[in-house]
Design a protein around this motif. Structure first.
Motif: not given
Length: 304
Positions: A191-213
């Motif tokens: 769970a540690i080495w599956l979830i933590i890198p995946s969460a970081l990967f998602g966080l770096l794909h956060y784009d404020p210009e996408a608005g509510s998306n």
């Protein structure tokens, strides 16, 4: 058969992680990530900005950088993707300096990784061809817009595929290679080495210009990261994850891109931008289904 495909068999991952165990202290991983960010910013931002100013002049450099941020031309998309690809030499330097690991140890045995990459790529290519032969999901005829002319797209396609491959490989090397393996060398629970890198990967794909998306897109990316972490742990190499990532980005960047950004190399554009709440969330659900099918197909290839 189905039970075997779905079973979380991570024995191959233990072999992949073995080179990381000698220097698996958390401070090394944290220092490595900080150093990687610094090196990437230094190389990609400082030198690239100078390059643009030298070739385009100080009065045009701002406009060029602004166009690059949106990815609305072939050159700007190449520019953005190659910036990401710089992560490969950066993480190679970090892994060697702090962990005494060479780049190939992050990827896995070359022959096995190549065989798995080709096998998964062939199956997913056939799968995509079948899916795209079906009627468009929820679009009236003519709503999908032609973007690059087919001739220009075809001429650029070999270079485009190489650049997208470099970008995908770089992201896999960082998240499913360096981060996942160093965590797995330190912590036994998946769970540690599956979830933590995946969460970081998602966080770096956060784009404020996408608005509510922005949040749904980041969550989608985190789920994608989790699937890639799982398939890497099952395969014992990055080959399958790079293949899935390549097919996904081929569709999203080279075949059918959003209307507002990262469409400079796309043959077609979708009839909506990333800030269209209803359309994007519907598309994410369709894409999530395709992601699950791709993951299962890759597991089936590895099972054979």
């Amino acid at each position: 058969m189905i039970r075997d495909i779905l079973r979380p068999d991570y024995r191959a991952h233990a072999v992949l992680v073995e080179p990381a165990r000698a220097k698996s202290e958390l401070w090394r991983l944290c220092a490595g990530l900080v150093l990687a960010v610094f090196l990437l910013l230094f190389i990609a931002q400082f030198f690239v900005s100078i390059y643009i100013e030298v070739f385009f002049g100080s009065t045009q450099s701002y406009l060029v950088l602004e166009e690059t941020d949106r990815g609305n031309s072939p050159v700007s998309v190449y520019f953005l993707l190659l910036q990401v690809a710089l992560l490969t030499p950066v993480i190679a330097m970090v892994a060697y300096s702090l962990h005494k690991r060479r780049l190939n140890s992050l990827i896995g045995p070359t022959e096995l990784a190549t065989t798995q990459f080709v096998g998964v790529l062939v199956v997913l290519t056939v799968l995509c061809a079948v899916i795209f032969a079906l009627p468009p999901y929820g679009y009236e005829e003519g709503e999908v817009q032609s973007n690059l002319g087919f001739g220009k797209w075809l001429v650029l396609l070999p270079l485009s595929i190489v650049v997208v491959l470099l970008q995908c490989a770089a992201e896999e090397i960082v998240f499913r290679g360096y981060i996942q393996q160093q965590l797995a060398a330190r912590f036994q629970h998946p769970a540690i080495w599956l979830i933590i890198p995946s969460a970081l990967f998602g966080l770096l794909h956060y784009d404020p210009e996408a608005g509510s998306n922005a949040a749904p897109i980041a969550i989608w990316a985190a789920i994608f990261g989790f699937f890639m972490a799982d398939i890497t742990a099952r395969a014992g190499t990055l080959g399958p994850a790079i293949a899935i990532h390549l097919v996904n980005n081929f569709i999203a960047i080279l075949l059918l891109a959003p209307a507002d950004e990262m469409n400079g190399l796309a043959l077609y554009t979708m009839p909506f931008g990333l800030d269209d709440e209803d359309a994007v969330r519907t598309w994410l659900m369709i894409d999530l289904f395709y992601m699950c099918v791709s993951w299962l197909a890759a597991r089936l290839v590895l099972q054979r």
